[in-house]
Design an enzyme around this catalytic site. Structure first.
Site, PDB file in Angstrom:
ATOM      1  N   ASP A 169     -16.213  18.473  12.087  1.00  0.00           N
ATOM      2  CA  ASP A 169     -17.581  17.974  12.249  1.00  0.00           C
ATOM      3  C   ASP A 169     -17.573  17.103  13.500  1.00  0.00           C
ATOM      4  O   ASP A 169     -16.557  16.474  13.813  1.00  0.00           O
ATOM      5  CB  ASP A 169     -17.989  17.141  11.021  1.00  0.00           C
ATOM      6  N   ASP A 254     -25.309  34.969   4.012  1.00  0.00           N
ATOM      7  CA  ASP A 254     -26.635  34.764   3.398  1.00  0.00           C
ATOM      8  C   ASP A 254     -27.719  34.675   4.471  1.00  0.00           C
ATOM      9  O   ASP A 254     -28.899  34.721   4.150  1.00  0.00           O
ATOM     10  CB  ASP A 254     -26.624  33.469   2.560  1.00  0.00           C
ATOM     11  N   GLU A 259     -33.932  38.181  10.550  1.00  0.00           N
ATOM     12  CA  GLU A 259     -34.264  38.244   9.119  1.00  0.00           C
ATOM     13  C   GLU A 259     -35.684  38.761   8.948  1.00  0.00           C
ATOM     14  O   GLU A 259     -36.564  38.327   9.688  1.00  0.00           O
ATOM     15  CB  GLU A 259     -34.123  36.854   8.477  1.00  0.00           C
ATOM     16  N   HIS A 278     -30.819  35.542   2.285  1.00  0.00           N
ATOM     17  CA  HIS A 278     -31.180  34.133   2.484  1.00  0.00           C
ATOM     18  C   HIS A 278     -31.657  33.485   1.174  1.00  0.00           C
ATOM     19  O   HIS A 278     -32.786  32.995   1.074  1.00  0.00           O
ATOM     20  CB  HIS A 278     -32.257  33.999   3.580  1.00  0.00           C
ATOM     21  N   ILE A 279     -30.754  33.494   0.197  1.00  0.00           N
ATOM     22  CA  ILE A 279     -31.115  32.986  -1.136  1.00  0.00           C
ATOM     23  C   ILE A 279     -30.421  31.661  -1.458  1.00  0.00           C
ATOM     24  O   ILE A 279     -30.383  31.248  -2.613  1.00  0.00           O
ATOM     25  CB  ILE A 279     -30.778  34.016  -2.249  1.00  0.00           C
ATOM     26  N   ALA A 281     -31.199  28.617  -1.243  1.00  0.00           N
ATOM     27  CA  ALA A 281     -31.992  27.614  -1.964  1.00  0.00           C
ATOM     28  C   ALA A 281     -32.779  28.229  -3.122  1.00  0.00           C
ATOM     29  O   ALA A 281     -33.581  27.555  -3.757  1.00  0.00           O
ATOM     30  CB  ALA A 281     -32.948  26.935  -0.994  1.00  0.00           C
TER      31      ALA A 281
END
Ligand code: NAD
Length: 305
Positions: A169, A254, A259, A278-279, A281
């Site tokens: 990070d 994902d 998209e 893209h699931i 959330a």
């Protein structure tokens, strides 16, 4: 005051808006022309990753005081323009963290044990036991790229499974790394030494195509890449080459640069890839949390609290 809810929103969130005396106009995913009509007299708009709230939309909404994103990413909102007009932007950055982290872990197990591949073969009537040799996660090394809300939870679960955790990070938080038994390293070291690399950085100028040919070639040939962050963090063409030519062993994705993923995209032809639309959330819990949090924030802004 009117609130336009332009994307699916949990019923408890709608209740919060109504109980605050707001008039709710509910229309899921209107196209841009329809949206222009709908925003004319509203004080607030609530969206998810769609529809787009552009300068054009903001310009035809003179009463607009707040734009709410029931989720995290603000990519579909012209944040700078909205702010320049004194419109507040609210979102629910932490509401889906646990769900995204659990999906990342699910994709790791899925790719490592070839679950989706095995399921496809079963449905074709093929008992593909030999082709389904997998590996355990315990004792393996997980490289977490982006150690924020989601990366932290993923690292914590990985640590509990018995994985070694490497962390990269820009923000070096030794304390937090220690909490998950992780070691902070530079990106190249992480890529070279991880059996699974999982991406949890936001999409920025710096992270665009952060994982390209050079990075994929640094990874172990038996390594797996998991991406639940944003599609463009990975150079898709390089990833397709990597998966076809065996620079890495597999991927769980994902999110995609385009998209929805086009129907005959090369990624859909590869057996060593698990794809989800893209699931991250998309859980009952995340949607309820995100909806309620933004509804409360919208009420606060409109009531001037
Ligand atoms: P966060 O802001 O809490 O964490 C992001 C971390 O990335 C931070 O620690 C930050 O220091 C680090 N970072 C930023 N730029 C970096 C760089 N150039 N190099 C290395 N590290 C960098 O964010 P989060 O809530 O954990 O979300 C992470 C990602 O997950 C975002 O991209 C978000 O869009 C995505 N997301 C996906 C879904 C889904 O449905 N799949 C849902 C929610 C969020």
């Amino acid at each position: 005051m009117k609130v336009l809810v332009a994307a699916p929103l949990h019923e408890k969130a709608i209740e919060i808006l109504k109980n605050a005396g707001l008039e709710v106009v509910y229309e899921e995913y209107p196209d841009q022309e329809r949206l222009k009509e709908l925003v004319k007299d509203v004080s607030a708009i609530i969206v998810r990753s769609k529809p787009k709230v552009t300068k054009e939309i903001i310009d035809v909404a003179p009463n607009l005081k707040v734009i709410a994103r029931a989720g995290v990413g603000l990519d579909n909102i012209d944040v700078e323009y909205a702010k320049s007009k004194g419109i507040e932007i609210v979102n629910a950055p932490a509401a889906s963290s646990r769900s995204v982290a659990e999906l990342a872990i699910a994709l790791m197990f899925n790719v490592a044990r070839k679950v989706a591949f095995a399921d496809r073969k079963m449905r074709e009537g093929v008992w593909a036991k030999k082709q389904c040799m997998g590996f355990e996660l315990e004792g393996k090394t997980l490289g977490v790229v982006g150690f924020g809300r989601i990366g932290y939870i993923v690292a914590k679960i990985a640590n509990a499974i018995g994985m070694n955790v490497l962390i990269y990070d820009v923000n070096k938080n030794e304390e937090r790394a220690k909490e998950v038994g992780g070691k902070l390293v530079e990106l190249d070291e992480l890529l070279k030494n991880s059996d699974i690399v999982t991406l949890h950085v936001p999409l920025t100028k710096e992270t665009y195509h952060m994982i390209g040919e050079r990075e994929l070639k640094l990874m172990k040939p038996n390594a797996i890449l998991i991406n639940t962050s944003r599609g463009a963090v990975v150079d898709t063409n390089a990833l397709v080459n990597a998966l076809q030519e065996g620079w890495i062993a597999g991927a769980g994705l994902d999110v995609f640069e385009e998209e929805p993923l086009p129907k005959d995209h090369p990624l859909t032809k590869l057996d060593n890839v698990v794809l989800t639309p893209h699931i991250g959330a998309s859980t009952v819990e995340a949607q309820e949390r995100a909806g309620m949090e933004v509804a409360e924030k919208v009420v606060k802004v409109l009531k001037g609290e």
